[in-house]
Scaffold this motif. Structure first.
Motif, PDB file in Angstrom:
ATOM      1  N   SER A  80       0.819  -1.211   0.000  1.00  0.00           N
ATOM      2  CA  SER A  80       0.000   0.000   0.000  1.00  0.00           C
ATOM      3  C   SER A  80       0.855   1.264   0.000  1.00  0.00           C
ATOM      4  N   VAL A  81       0.359   2.273  -0.684  1.00  0.00           N
ATOM      5  CA  VAL A  81       1.041   3.571  -0.682  1.00  0.00           C
ATOM      6  C   VAL A  81       0.198   4.637   0.013  1.00  0.00           C
ATOM      7  N   LYS A  87       1.884  10.942   3.976  1.00  0.00           N
ATOM      8  CA  LYS A  87       3.139  11.562   4.394  1.00  0.00           C
ATOM      9  C   LYS A  87       3.560  12.652   3.422  1.00  0.00           C
ATOM     10  N   SER A  88       3.469  12.369   2.127  1.00  0.00           N
ATOM     11  CA  SER A  88       3.935  13.332   1.132  1.00  0.00           C
ATOM     12  C   SER A  88       3.008  14.538   1.011  1.00  0.00           C
ATOM     13  N   GLU A  98      13.552   4.682  -1.387  1.00  0.00           N
ATOM     14  CA  GLU A  98      12.762   3.447  -1.370  1.00  0.00           C
ATOM     15  C   GLU A  98      11.270   3.768  -1.520  1.00  0.00           C
ATOM     16  N   GLU A  99      10.812   4.813  -0.839  1.00  0.00           N
ATOM     17  CA  GLU A  99       9.409   5.212  -0.952  1.00  0.00           C
ATOM     18  C   GLU A  99       9.090   5.723  -2.356  1.00  0.00           C
ATOM     19  N   ALA A 100      10.022   6.454  -2.945  1.00  0.00           N
ATOM     20  CA  ALA A 100       9.830   6.944  -4.311  1.00  0.00           C
ATOM     21  C   ALA A 100       9.744   5.769  -5.286  1.00  0.00           C
ATOM     22  N   ALA A 101      10.559   4.740  -5.080  1.00  0.00           N
ATOM     23  CA  ALA A 101      10.513   3.555  -5.936  1.00  0.00           C
ATOM     24  C   ALA A 101       9.188   2.827  -5.782  1.00  0.00           C
ATOM     25  N   ARG A 102       8.673   2.749  -4.557  1.00  0.00           N
ATOM     26  CA  ARG A 102       7.374   2.103  -4.324  1.00  0.00           C
ATOM     27  C   ARG A 102       6.262   2.877  -5.029  1.00  0.00           C
ATOM     28  N   TRP A 104       6.666   4.778  -7.634  1.00  0.00           N
ATOM     29  CA  TRP A 104       6.882   4.578  -9.072  1.00  0.00           C
ATOM     30  C   TRP A 104       6.256   3.265  -9.544  1.00  0.00           C
ATOM     31  N   ARG A 105       6.379   2.188  -8.737  1.00  0.00           N
ATOM     32  CA  ARG A 105       5.787   0.902  -9.121  1.00  0.00           C
ATOM     33  C   ARG A 105       4.262   1.011  -9.229  1.00  0.00           C
ATOM     34  N   TRP A 106       3.644   1.777  -8.328  1.00  0.00           N
ATOM     35  CA  TRP A 106       2.196   1.994  -8.397  1.00  0.00           C
ATOM     36  C   TRP A 106       1.827   2.778  -9.649  1.00  0.00           C
TER      37      TRP A 106
END
Length: 128
Positions: A80-81, A87-88, A98-102, A104-106
């Motif tokens: 989940s994002v 947060k953002s 790592e959060e940016a990559a997650r 990006w995957r979404w």
């Protein structure tokens, strides 16, 4: 003394149980791959608007036809994002690599889903 009509009244949750909707929710939740989707399925409520119900039924019919023809939605289980988006949204908050990559995957999954829909809009107008 309560009348017969009062004795026959059901709460909304009792009515859903009597109609078997709780079993439908449970089956749907069991079929979900991710915890977040499972949580959503467990609290689904039936639609009460006829037009909205007809739209969802048309979408489900088109998805079933695609699946029967060997085509599946390009889905994958992703963490989940929601917390990340919360947060953002806070002014001045930074996200980690790592959060940016997650995220990006979404976004990549959303792009693939949109492409899937776009490529089938002639055959599946309800999904377009």
């Amino acid at each position: 003394m309560a009348s017969t009509a009062d004795e026959l009244r059901l709460s909304p949750e009792q009515a859903l149980h009597k109609l078997g909707f709780d079993r439908i929710r449970a089956e749907l939740a069991r079929a979900c791959v991710g915890d977040e989707a499972r949580g959503v399925a467990e609290v689904l409520m039936p639609l009460t608007d006829r037009a909205a119900s007809a739209e969802r039924l048309a979408e489900a019919g088109e998805l079933k036809a695609l699946m029967d023809g060997g085509e599946n939605l390009p889905l994958t289980t992703l963490p989940s994002v929601i917390a990340l988006l919360d947060k953002s949204a806070v002014g001045g908050a930074w996200i980690t690599a790592e959060e940016a990559a997650r995220l990006w995957r979404w976004l990549e999954l959303a792009r693939r889903l949109r492409g899937f829909q776009h490529g089938r809009r002639g055959r599946c107008p309800a999904l377009a």
